[in-house]
Motif scaffolding. Structure first.
Motif, short mmCIF file in Angstrom:
data_model
loop_
_atom_site.label_atom_id
_atom_site.label_comp_id
_atom_site.label_asym_id
_atom_site.label_seq_id
_atom_site.Cartn_x
_atom_site.Cartn_y
_atom_site.Cartn_z
N ALA A 75 0.72 -1.17 0.05
CA ALA A 75 0.10 0.04 -0.17
C ALA A 75 0.86 1.31 -0.06
N PHE A 76 2.10 1.13 0.79
CA PHE A 76 2.88 2.42 0.82
C PHE A 76 3.53 2.65 -0.56
N CYS A 77 3.81 1.63 -1.03
CA CYS A 77 4.42 1.73 -2.54
C CYS A 77 3.56 2.12 -3.58
N ALA A 78 2.20 1.56 -3.81
CA ALA A 78 1.40 1.86 -4.49
C ALA A 78 0.83 3.48 -4.38
N LEU A 81 -5.14 2.78 -0.06
CA LEU A 81 -5.38 2.66 1.29
C LEU A 81 -4.33 3.48 2.33
N ILE A 82 -3.69 4.30 1.98
CA ILE A 82 -2.50 4.69 2.40
C ILE A 82 -2.94 5.07 4.24
N ARG A 83 -3.89 5.70 4.50
CA ARG A 83 -4.17 6.13 5.83
C ARG A 83 -4.38 4.94 6.83
N TRP A 84 -5.35 3.96 6.00
CA TRP A 84 -5.15 2.58 6.85
C TRP A 84 -4.18 1.98 7.01
N ALA A 85 -3.39 1.91 6.01
CA ALA A 85 -2.01 1.33 6.02
C ALA A 85 -1.25 1.91 7.23
N ALA A 117 5.86 6.11 13.86
CA ALA A 117 6.14 7.48 13.60
C ALA A 117 5.60 7.66 12.24
N PHE A 118 6.26 6.91 11.28
CA PHE A 118 5.95 6.80 9.93
C PHE A 118 4.43 6.74 9.45
N GLY A 119 4.05 5.68 10.19
CA GLY A 119 2.48 5.06 10.17
C GLY A 119 1.50 6.28 10.57
N LEU A 120 1.79 6.81 11.69
CA LEU A 120 1.11 7.86 12.06
C LEU A 120 0.95 9.28 11.46
N TYR A 121 2.16 9.38 10.81
CA TYR A 121 2.34 10.60 9.81
C TYR A 121 1.78 10.29 8.55
N ALA A 124 -1.96 10.52 8.85
CA ALA A 124 -2.41 12.12 9.04
C ALA A 124 -2.17 12.80 7.50
N ARG A 125 -1.13 12.46 6.98
CA ARG A 125 -0.64 13.23 5.79
C ARG A 125 -1.34 12.88 4.50
N GLY A 126 -1.48 11.68 4.34
CA GLY A 126 -2.01 10.75 3.07
C GLY A 126 -0.93 10.72 2.17
N ALA A 127 -1.24 10.14 1.01
CA ALA A 127 -0.11 9.70 0.03
C ALA A 127 0.69 10.88 -0.43
N GLY A 128 -0.08 11.91 -0.81
CA GLY A 128 0.48 12.97 -1.80
C GLY A 128 0.07 12.88 -3.04
N SER A 129 0.57 13.71 -4.13
CA SER A 129 -0.10 13.42 -5.27
C SER A 129 0.57 12.40 -6.25
N LEU A 130 1.61 11.84 -5.67
CA LEU A 130 2.37 10.66 -6.58
C LEU A 130 1.89 9.32 -6.11
#
Length: 135
Positions: A75-78, A81-85, A117-121, A124-130
């Motif tokens: 999920a992080f790579c693609a 569902l980034i917030r759930w991941a 920390a990364f997971g919480l960030y 909260a932040r989301g995946a971004g535009s890419l």
């Protein structure tokens, strides 16, 4: 007086850096769990490790943790569902600190703490535009 260069222009690379951060963590999680997912023997070793650290139902918890980490990595790579991941990742590594790493001290806990920390960030932040799914 020392003149400090203005680095505001780096902001235009934010989404590229965020993608790099997501890929770094995602590939780390995929690589770190692939052996457990692809090998019954390695999964059994992981279950035995969990049992030795006081986990209940280690034969259930081992695949649950390994698959959670693997799917979070995907999920992080693609960028789906980034917030759930992010929340799943943070929870998984919070459990790791409480059950295993915490007793070994701050140095042993640092990788898990960084993944929390990364997971919480990222939650909260989301995946971004890419990303495949913008959030």
């Amino acid at each position: 007086m020392v003149r400090v260069p203005n680095l505001k222009k780096l902001g235009k690379f934010e989404n590229m850096f965020l993608l790099g951060f997501r890929l770094l963590v995602g590939i780390f999680l995929i690589y770190g769990t692939w052996d457990n997912i692809s090998s019954a023997a390695r999964m059994a070793e992981f279950a035995a490790f969990l049992k030795s650290n006081g986990f209940i139902f280690p034969n259930v918890m081992a695949p649950l943790s390994a698959w959670a980490q693997f799917l979070c990595g995907v999920a992080f790579c693609a960028g789906v569902l980034i917030r759930w991941a992010g929340l799943v990742c943070a929870f998984n590594f919070l459990v790791a600190i409480v059950m295993v790493d915490g007793a070994a001290g701050i140095r042993a806990s640092f990788p898990s703490a960084m993944l929390i920390a990364f997971g919480l960030y990222i939650a909260a932040r989301g995946a971004g535009s890419l990303a495949l799914q913008r959030s």
